[in-house]
Motif scaffolding. Structure first.
Motif, PDB file in Angstrom:
ATOM      1  N   VAL A 196      25.083   6.741 -24.720  1.00 35.78           N
ATOM      2  CA  VAL A 196      24.943   5.581 -25.590  1.00 35.78           C
ATOM      3  C   VAL A 196      26.158   4.673 -25.468  1.00 35.78           C
ATOM      4  O   VAL A 196      26.033   3.446 -25.390  1.00 35.78           O
ATOM      5  N   ARG A 197      27.334   5.283 -25.422  1.00 35.09           N
ATOM      6  CA  ARG A 197      28.547   4.481 -25.273  1.00 35.09           C
ATOM      7  C   ARG A 197      28.486   3.621 -24.023  1.00 35.09           C
ATOM      8  O   ARG A 197      28.800   2.427 -24.047  1.00 35.09           O
ATOM      9  N   GLU A 198      28.088   4.244 -22.930  1.00 36.56           N
ATOM     10  CA  GLU A 198      28.068   3.501 -21.672  1.00 36.56           C
ATOM     11  C   GLU A 198      27.007   2.404 -21.698  1.00 36.56           C
ATOM     12  O   GLU A 198      27.229   1.302 -21.188  1.00 36.56           O
ATOM     13  N   ALA A 199      25.872   2.694 -22.315  1.00 33.50           N
ATOM     14  CA  ALA A 199      24.813   1.683 -22.393  1.00 33.50           C
ATOM     15  C   ALA A 199      25.273   0.506 -23.250  1.00 33.50           C
ATOM     16  O   ALA A 199      25.072  -0.660 -22.887  1.00 33.50           O
ATOM     17  N   LEU A 200      25.900   0.799 -24.384  1.00 38.74           N
ATOM     18  CA  LEU A 200      26.374  -0.275 -25.238  1.00 38.74           C
ATOM     19  C   LEU A 200      27.408  -1.122 -24.506  1.00 38.74           C
ATOM     20  O   LEU A 200      27.410  -2.354 -24.603  1.00 38.74           O
ATOM     21  N   ARG A 201      28.282  -0.450 -23.779  1.00 35.00           N
ATOM     22  CA  ARG A 201      29.310  -1.185 -23.040  1.00 35.00           C
ATOM     23  C   ARG A 201      28.661  -2.154 -22.056  1.00 35.00           C
ATOM     24  O   ARG A 201      29.097  -3.295 -21.893  1.00 35.00           O
ATOM     25  N   GLN A 202      27.630  -1.683 -21.399  1.00 34.83           N
ATOM     26  CA  GLN A 202      26.966  -2.514 -20.403  1.00 34.83           C
ATOM     27  C   GLN A 202      26.261  -3.690 -21.061  1.00 34.83           C
ATOM     28  O   GLN A 202      26.299  -4.815 -20.545  1.00 34.83           O
ATOM     29  N   LEU A 203      25.666  -3.459 -22.221  1.00 32.87           N
ATOM     30  CA  LEU A 203      24.980  -4.546 -22.910  1.00 32.87           C
ATOM     31  C   LEU A 203      25.974  -5.567 -23.453  1.00 32.87           C
ATOM     32  O   LEU A 203      25.664  -6.752 -23.552  1.00 32.87           O
ATOM     33  N   VAL A 204      27.149  -5.105 -23.800  1.00 33.37           N
ATOM     34  CA  VAL A 204      28.196  -6.046 -24.201  1.00 33.37           C
ATOM     35  C   VAL A 204      28.578  -6.920 -23.012  1.00 33.37           C
ATOM     36  O   VAL A 204      28.744  -8.133 -23.148  1.00 33.37           O
ATOM     37  N   ALA A 205      28.671  -6.304 -21.837  1.00 35.39           N
ATOM     38  CA  ALA A 205      29.016  -7.070 -20.642  1.00 35.39           C
ATOM     39  C   ALA A 205      27.949  -8.111 -20.330  1.00 35.39           C
ATOM     40  O   ALA A 205      28.253  -9.194 -19.844  1.00 35.39           O
ATOM     41  N   GLU A 206      26.707  -7.791 -20.642  1.00 37.91           N
ATOM     42  CA  GLU A 206      25.608  -8.735 -20.389  1.00 37.91           C
ATOM     43  C   GLU A 206      25.432  -9.723 -21.532  1.00 37.91           C
ATOM     44  O   GLU A 206      24.495 -10.518 -21.525  1.00 37.91           O
ATOM     45  N   ARG A 207      26.312  -9.644 -22.503  1.00 36.28           N
ATOM     46  CA  ARG A 207      26.289 -10.546 -23.664  1.00 36.28           C
ATOM     47  C   ARG A 207      25.053 -10.347 -24.523  1.00 36.28           C
ATOM     48  O   ARG A 207      24.713 -11.214 -25.321  1.00 36.28           O
ATOM     49  N   ALA A 208      24.344  -9.269 -24.323  1.00 28.73           N
ATOM     50  CA  ALA A 208      23.232  -8.964 -25.219  1.00 28.73           C
ATOM     51  C   ALA A 208      23.770  -8.466 -26.550  1.00 28.73           C
ATOM     52  O   ALA A 208      23.162  -8.652 -27.599  1.00 28.73           O
ATOM     53  N   LEU A 209      24.941  -7.845 -26.503  1.00 27.73           N
ATOM     54  CA  LEU A 209      25.630  -7.405 -27.702  1.00 27.73           C
ATOM     55  C   LEU A 209      27.034  -7.984 -27.680  1.00 27.73           C
ATOM     56  O   LEU A 209      27.517  -8.455 -26.658  1.00 27.73           O
ATOM     57  N   GLU A 210      27.660  -7.914 -28.828  1.00 25.39           N
ATOM     58  CA  GLU A 210      28.985  -8.501 -28.969  1.00 25.39           C
ATOM     59  C   GLU A 210      29.909  -7.465 -29.591  1.00 25.39           C
ATOM     60  O   GLU A 210      29.521  -6.758 -30.520  1.00 25.39           O
ATOM     61  N   LEU A 211      31.110  -7.390 -29.074  1.00 25.39           N
ATOM     62  CA  LEU A 211      32.098  -6.472 -29.608  1.00 25.39           C
ATOM     63  C   LEU A 211      32.881  -7.184 -30.697  1.00 25.39           C
ATOM     64  O   LEU A 211      33.543  -8.186 -30.441  1.00 25.39           O
ATOM     65  N   MET A 212      32.795  -6.662 -31.913  1.00 26.58           N
ATOM     66  CA  MET A 212      33.490  -7.313 -33.019  1.00 26.58           C
ATOM     67  C   MET A 212      34.936  -6.829 -33.094  1.00 26.58           C
ATOM     68  O   MET A 212      35.343  -5.919 -32.381  1.00 26.58           O
ATOM     69  N   ASP A 213      35.690  -7.473 -33.963  1.00 28.45           N
ATOM     70  CA  ASP A 213      37.102  -7.130 -34.073  1.00 28.45           C
ATOM     71  C   ASP A 213      37.296  -5.687 -34.531  1.00 28.45           C
ATOM     72  O   ASP A 213      38.234  -5.018 -34.119  1.00 28.45           O
ATOM     73  N   ASN A 214      36.414  -5.244 -35.378  1.00 30.64           N
ATOM     74  CA  ASN A 214      36.526  -3.868 -35.851  1.00 30.64           C
ATOM     75  C   ASN A 214      35.919  -2.870 -34.857  1.00 30.64           C
ATOM     76  O   ASN A 214      35.679  -1.720 -35.198  1.00 30.64           O
ATOM     77  N   ARG A 215      35.652  -3.377 -33.655  1.00 35.14           N
ATOM     78  CA  ARG A 215      35.207  -2.533 -32.535  1.00 35.14           C
ATOM     79  C   ARG A 215      33.771  -2.057 -32.668  1.00 35.14           C
ATOM     80  O   ARG A 215      33.330  -1.211 -31.910  1.00 35.14           O
ATOM     81  N   ARG A 216      33.075  -2.588 -33.634  1.00 33.75           N
ATOM     82  CA  ARG A 216      31.651  -2.286 -33.675  1.00 33.75           C
ATOM     83  C   ARG A 216      30.904  -3.319 -32.847  1.00 33.75           C
ATOM     84  O   ARG A 216      31.429  -4.386 -32.517  1.00 33.75           O
ATOM     85  N   VAL A 217      29.679  -3.002 -32.510  1.00 36.34           N
ATOM     86  CA  VAL A 217      28.867  -3.948 -31.748  1.00 36.34           C
ATOM     87  C   VAL A 217      27.735  -4.451 -32.621  1.00 36.34           C
ATOM     88  O   VAL A 217      27.292  -3.770 -33.544  1.00 36.34           O
ATOM     89  N   ARG A 218      27.281  -5.649 -32.314  1.00 31.26           N
ATOM     90  CA  ARG A 218      26.169  -6.229 -33.039  1.00 31.26           C
ATOM     91  C   ARG A 218      25.449  -7.226 -32.135  1.00 31.26           C
ATOM     92  O   ARG A 218      25.967  -7.615 -31.088  1.00 31.26           O
ATOM     93  N   ILE A 219      24.266  -7.626 -32.548  1.00 29.64           N
ATOM     94  CA  ILE A 219      23.625  -8.768 -31.927  1.00 29.64           C
ATOM     95  C   ILE A 219      24.471  -9.986 -32.284  1.00 29.64           C
ATOM     96  O   ILE A 219      24.732 -10.229 -33.467  1.00 29.64           O
ATOM     97  N   PRO A 220      24.914 -10.748 -31.304  1.00 32.10           N
ATOM     98  CA  PRO A 220      25.793 -11.886 -31.621  1.00 32.10           C
ATOM     99  C   PRO A 220      25.082 -12.861 -32.549  1.00 32.10           C
ATOM    100  O   PRO A 220      23.894 -13.124 -32.374  1.00 32.10           O
ATOM    101  N   PRO A 221      25.785 -13.355 -33.549  1.00 25.74           N
ATOM    102  CA  PRO A 221      25.164 -14.336 -34.439  1.00 25.74           C
ATOM    103  C   PRO A 221      24.823 -15.599 -33.668  1.00 25.74           C
ATOM    104  O   PRO A 221      25.525 -15.986 -32.743  1.00 25.74           O
ATOM    105  N   MET A 222      23.726 -16.230 -34.033  1.00 22.98           N
ATOM    106  CA  MET A 222      23.298 -17.429 -33.322  1.00 22.98           C
ATOM    107  C   MET A 222      23.744 -18.672 -34.071  1.00 22.98           C
ATOM    108  O   MET A 222      23.736 -18.707 -35.296  1.00 22.98           O
TER     109      MET A 222
END
Lengths: 241, 241
Positions: A54-80
């Motif tokens: 899961v960690r690796e998948a999330l990392r990859q989705l962050v790289a594809e900008r499908a997810l966003e890494l927040m300051d508190n190091r959590r990921v989310r769908i980037p706000p539009m």
DNA sequence: CATGCCGCCATGTGATCACAATTTTGCGCC
DNA sequence: GGCGCAAAATTGTGATCACATGGCGGCATG
């Protein structure tokens, strides 16, 4: 909810690839609500795997900008935001119009037949208000066209853009509920049959822009763009003014 | 060689972010030879970290298409072909021309001054045959221009493209050794001063196409595109015909 | 009843280990 | 000396663990 059940266990791919494919599909189809909690352990439990894939998948989705890494190091769908939405649409237009034009030399009658089948599926999905099938078939249509020339550097870029608009398309489509009836795909198919590259460019651009024009204005009016983030906690967006 | 030394230990970023930044820079500047072995444990040892951050960084670079996941699950710089190279250049042109045009409303005199400074640095680097500084300053020039409007959806897409051409630009530049003297940046600067969007588009497109025209033909002639991969082992490309 | 503080719980990060697959090496044989 | 096969080393994958950080609720206090 986010992952919808454990993975099949007869898959030759690595676990992280399966997790990635599952999450990617859920994001593209808009099944993951913006603001929904995406925790490593939570997803791992849902999918029946350890935290590692899961960690690796999330990392990859962050790289594809499908997810966003927040300051508190959590990921989310980037706000539009309006600006980002228009940016994404502008990028889709230039990339997909060019990709379509570059695919033209490789267009065969077989490909056109396949695209016609996808178009039928799209219209059926629209008629049945089946959102998943609609956006899935829509993606298949575009993807098959752009991929006519085989693997291209355009494809991953375009997929990244789809992943970024996916979650919000769904929300917007729900609010306008099947109002999307402009069939620019038939124009694209006509251009393909004539091998008319310029007409194809115009049809693709119109397909994106017209579909989006409705949605974008709907988004602005209904303020369905996303929730407001306050200190990392997600709350429903307040109706401003 | 690939990583050039351990990481600084006074960095607030997570280790995986530091590793990612280091590897990304090395790829963008072409310091990593196509075909060079990139193993998790090897890079971890070079950088003085455990395997964990390296794994995540590699995964992210694969997602950005800077690296490629092979069938045997190892990663490498993707081999370059004429078709892929032309694809990448075509994508760069449409994306960067559009990004530049969209940045125009946000262009200030301060930004122009900054770009002029970068241009000076570029020319100095060319004069001194300093490849690292040349491509670094060149990237800074383009990146500063496209980022004038703040964060944009275009930037990560463009960066992905740069990462894909980086390793081969370096090889090509070496063979033609400083032959790149066409200064399209001054044309771009002139267009910026006049706030002439169309001229800016043309200058950016010319900058990419002219710089690449030399390089591309050189690549084709010298067959410096990449090595031939046989069963996962890399061997020098044989001169065909 | 409102507010601020403290402790607990959840979470991300990084390290280490086990294991299977693949590559490399070395040895014997032709 | 070249070739094929088996053993050893290397590598990626996945799981588990330890730790620091941050979020959250409960509790006491004004």
């Amino acid at each position: 909810m986010a992952a919808t059940g454990p993975l099949a266990d007869d898959d030759a791919r690595t676990l992280h690839q399966q997790v990635l494919a599952r999450l990617r599909e859920n994001i593209l189809l808009g099944r993951i609500e913006p603001g929904q909690a995406l925790t490593i352990r939570g997803l791992a439990a849902e999918l029946g795997v350890s935290a590692m894939p899961v960690r690796e998948a999330l990392r990859q989705l962050v790289a594809e900008r499908a997810l966003e890494l927040m300051d508190n190091r959590r990921v989310r769908i980037p706000p539009m935001t309006i600006e980002r939405f228009e940016d994404l649409i502008a990028a889709r237009i230039v990339l997909e119009a060019e990709a379509a034009a570059r695919a033209m030399p490789y267009v065969t009658d077989a490909l056109i037949a396949r695209l016609e089948a996808e178009d039928v599926a799209i219209n059926a999905a629209v008629a049945e208000r089946d959102y998943d099938r609609w956006i899935g078939a829509n993606y298949a249509f575009h993807s098959a066209l752009y991929g006519a020339a085989g693997q291209s550097a355009f494809l991953p870029l375009i997929e990244s853009l789809w992943l970024q608009v996916g979650p919000f398309l769904r929300r917007a489509i729900r609010t306008i509920s099947g109002h999307y009836t402009v069939d620019r795909h038939s124009e694209a198919l006509a251009a393909l049959r004539r091998r008319d590259t310029m007409a194809l460019r115009i049809a693709i651009e119109a397909d994106i822009r017209d579909g989006i024009a409705h949605i974008g204005s709907t988004l602005i009016r209904s303020e369905a763009l996303g929730a407001t983030v306050v200190q990392g906690t997600l709350r429903p967006s307040t109706s401003s003014g």
